[in-house]
Design a protein around this motif. Structure first.
Motif, PDB file in Angstrom:
ATOM      1  N   ARG A   5      -6.888-101.275  34.728  1.00 44.17           N
ATOM      2  CA  ARG A   5      -6.335-102.397  35.625  1.00 44.17           C
ATOM      3  C   ARG A   5      -6.338-101.558  37.103  1.00 44.17           C
ATOM      4  N   LEU A   6      -6.108-103.041  38.046  1.00 39.67           N
ATOM      5  CA  LEU A   6      -5.805-102.499  39.171  1.00 39.67           C
ATOM      6  C   LEU A   6      -4.312-102.348  39.550  1.00 39.67           C
ATOM      7  N   ASP A   7      -3.840-101.431  40.213  1.00 38.31           N
ATOM      8  CA  ASP A   7      -2.336-101.136  40.535  1.00 38.31           C
ATOM      9  C   ASP A   7      -2.119-102.079  41.589  1.00 38.31           C
ATOM     10  N   VAL A   8      -1.512-103.163  41.542  1.00 38.47           N
ATOM     11  CA  VAL A   8      -1.083-104.081  42.619  1.00 38.47           C
ATOM     12  C   VAL A   8      -0.175-103.455  43.507  1.00 38.47           C
ATOM     13  N   GLU A   9       0.576-102.557  42.925  1.00 36.99           N
ATOM     14  CA  GLU A   9       1.675-101.922  43.924  1.00 36.99           C
ATOM     15  C   GLU A   9       1.281-101.113  44.860  1.00 36.99           C
ATOM     16  N   LYS A  10       0.105-100.496  44.400  1.00 40.26           N
ATOM     17  CA  LYS A  10      -0.656 -99.551  45.517  1.00 40.26           C
ATOM     18  C   LYS A  10      -1.724-100.190  46.100  1.00 40.26           C
ATOM     19  N   THR A  11      -2.172-101.363  45.841  1.00 42.08           N
ATOM     20  CA  THR A  11      -3.237-102.004  46.572  1.00 42.08           C
ATOM     21  C   THR A  11      -2.668-102.957  47.658  1.00 42.08           C
ATOM     22  N   GLU A  12      -3.340-102.491  48.825  1.00 42.97           N
ATOM     23  CA  GLU A  12      -3.008-103.351  50.094  1.00 42.97           C
ATOM     24  C   GLU A  12      -4.272-103.997  50.769  1.00 42.97           C
ATOM     25  N   THR A  13      -3.982-104.783  51.627  1.00 42.96           N
ATOM     26  CA  THR A  13      -5.095-105.632  52.290  1.00 42.96           C
ATOM     27  C   THR A  13      -4.975-105.551  53.831  1.00 42.96           C
ATOM     28  N   THR A  14      -5.799-105.478  54.803  1.00 42.37           N
ATOM     29  CA  THR A  14      -5.523-105.409  56.177  1.00 42.37           C
ATOM     30  C   THR A  14      -6.799-106.195  56.802  1.00 42.37           C
ATOM     31  N   GLY A  15      -6.595-107.167  57.406  1.00 47.15           N
ATOM     32  CA  GLY A  15      -7.467-108.037  58.195  1.00 47.15           C
ATOM     33  C   GLY A  15      -7.770-107.652  59.644  1.00 47.15           C
ATOM     34  N   VAL A  16      -9.153-107.643  59.869  1.00 49.47           N
ATOM     35  CA  VAL A  16      -9.524-106.989  61.079  1.00 49.47           C
ATOM     36  C   VAL A  16     -10.316-108.433  61.523  1.00 49.47           C
ATOM     37  N   SER A  17      -9.726-109.198  62.567  1.00 56.03           N
ATOM     38  CA  SER A  17     -10.296-110.442  62.864  1.00 56.03           C
ATOM     39  C   SER A  17      -9.606-111.075  64.193  1.00 56.03           C
ATOM     40  N   ASP A  64      -8.637-114.056  64.306  1.00 54.41           N
ATOM     41  CA  ASP A  64      -7.779-114.849  63.439  1.00 54.41           C
ATOM     42  C   ASP A  64      -6.437-113.935  62.764  1.00 54.41           C
ATOM     43  N   LYS A  65      -5.152-114.156  63.590  1.00 56.22           N
ATOM     44  CA  LYS A  65      -4.222-113.356  63.225  1.00 56.22           C
ATOM     45  C   LYS A  65      -3.408-114.009  61.836  1.00 56.22           C
ATOM     46  N   SER A  66      -3.974-115.036  61.436  1.00 52.78           N
ATOM     47  CA  SER A  66      -3.073-115.507  60.267  1.00 52.78           C
ATOM     48  C   SER A  66      -3.093-114.381  59.053  1.00 52.78           C
ATOM     49  N   PRO A  67      -2.189-114.488  58.108  1.00 55.53           N
ATOM     50  CA  PRO A  67      -2.007-113.637  57.189  1.00 55.53           C
ATOM     51  C   PRO A  67      -3.355-113.548  56.005  1.00 55.53           C
ATOM     52  N   VAL A  68      -3.574-112.536  55.570  1.00 57.95           N
ATOM     53  CA  VAL A  68      -4.602-112.421  54.632  1.00 57.95           C
ATOM     54  C   VAL A  68      -3.771-112.251  53.299  1.00 57.95           C
ATOM     55  N   THR A  69      -4.043-113.431  52.451  1.00 58.82           N
ATOM     56  CA  THR A  69      -3.344-113.546  51.241  1.00 58.82           C
ATOM     57  C   THR A  69      -4.626-113.503  49.991  1.00 58.82           C
ATOM     58  N   VAL A  70      -4.462-112.392  49.413  1.00 59.50           N
ATOM     59  CA  VAL A  70      -5.231-112.084  48.387  1.00 59.50           C
ATOM     60  C   VAL A  70      -4.451-111.967  47.204  1.00 59.50           C
ATOM     61  N   LYS A  71      -4.858-112.606  45.974  1.00 60.57           N
ATOM     62  CA  LYS A  71      -4.070-112.582  44.805  1.00 60.57           C
ATOM     63  C   LYS A  71      -5.027-111.763  43.721  1.00 60.57           C
ATOM     64  N   VAL A  72      -4.221-111.191  42.805  1.00 59.66           N
ATOM     65  CA  VAL A  72      -4.842-110.348  41.742  1.00 59.66           C
ATOM     66  C   VAL A  72      -3.983-111.030  40.513  1.00 59.66           C
ATOM     67  N   GLY A  73      -4.445-111.962  39.903  1.00 60.83           N
ATOM     68  CA  GLY A  73      -3.672-112.610  38.805  1.00 60.83           C
ATOM     69  C   GLY A  73      -2.779-113.568  39.452  1.00 60.83           C
ATOM     70  N   LEU A  74      -1.471-113.300  39.044  1.00 59.23           N
ATOM     71  CA  LEU A  74      -0.437-113.961  39.674  1.00 59.23           C
ATOM     72  C   LEU A  74       0.288-113.438  40.896  1.00 59.23           C
ATOM     73  N   ASP A  75      -0.217-112.046  41.054  1.00 58.44           N
ATOM     74  CA  ASP A  75       0.295-111.130  42.035  1.00 58.44           C
ATOM     75  C   ASP A  75      -0.327-111.296  43.461  1.00 58.44           C
ATOM     76  N   THR A  76       0.424-111.053  44.375  1.00 54.06           N
ATOM     77  CA  THR A  76      -0.260-111.254  45.901  1.00 54.06           C
ATOM     78  C   THR A  76      -0.167-109.885  46.398  1.00 54.06           C
ATOM     79  N   LEU A  77      -1.274-109.431  46.920  1.00 58.08           N
ATOM     80  CA  LEU A  77      -1.255-107.978  47.460  1.00 58.08           C
ATOM     81  C   LEU A  77      -0.402-108.041  48.835  1.00 58.08           C
ATOM     82  N   ARG A  78       0.017-106.823  48.948  1.00 58.18           N
ATOM     83  CA  ARG A  78       0.861-106.679  50.253  1.00 58.18           C
ATOM     84  C   ARG A  78      -0.237-106.442  51.413  1.00 58.18           C
TER      85      ARG A  78
END
Length: 152
Positions: free
Chosen positions: A81-93, A95-109
């Motif tokens: 399984r993916l550990d959603v609490e340890k998984t993060e996203t960073t956008g390099v763009s 476009d400064k709008s938030p990067v929203t990535v979901k794993v199942g029902l959880d949204t990555l920080r």
């Protein structure tokens, strides 16, 4: 899904090899059919891996979501399984709008910067923070050697 009935003892020399084989299988399953990524000198780069740390690389938010879905589905297929609490996203763009990535029902920080293999990566793709950190470490190390410098 195959269930695991036997394992290896902690500290077994076979353990890291089996872990690497499993990670390779997982990433091959995840990347099967995926044609996104980022090209560097003509070579397609989709991920960076070292031991149990993985950085997924995509050109668009949609590609990143597709890649994360692939990794999540592959992990479920092999009983991980993916550990959603340890998984993060960073956008390099631009476009400064938030990067929203979901794993199942959880949204990555989403984070502004992250550390990978001792180096700090940030959304602005600058190394100012990294240089300051390295200079601080060097200053501390040299300061701890003051008695050596003063001894005859």
């Amino acid at each position: 899904m195959v269930s695991c009935t036997k394992g290896v003892r902690q500290g077994c020399t076979l353990s890291p090899y089996l872990f690497n084989i499993m990670c390779e299988l997982l990433m091959r399953l995840a990347l099967s059919g995926y044609d996104g990524g980022f090209r560097i000198r003509g070579r397609l780069v989709t991920n960076l891996r070292y031991t149990d740390n993985t950085v997924l690389i995509a050109s668009t938010r949609e590609e990143l979501q597709e890649l994360v879905n692939g990794v999540h589905n592959a992990a479920v297929t092999v009983g991980m399984r993916l550990d959603v609490e340890k998984t993060e996203t960073t956008g390099v763009s631009d476009d400064k709008s938030p990067v929203t990535v979901k794993v199942g029902l959880d949204t990555l920080r989403e984070v502004h910067s992250f550390k990978y293999l001792g180096a700090r990566f940030n959304a602005e793709v600058t190394c100012v923070e990294e240089v300051k950190t390295r200079l601080g470490l060097a200053r501390d190390r040299l300061g701890s050697l003051i008695t050596l410098w003063r001894s005859r």
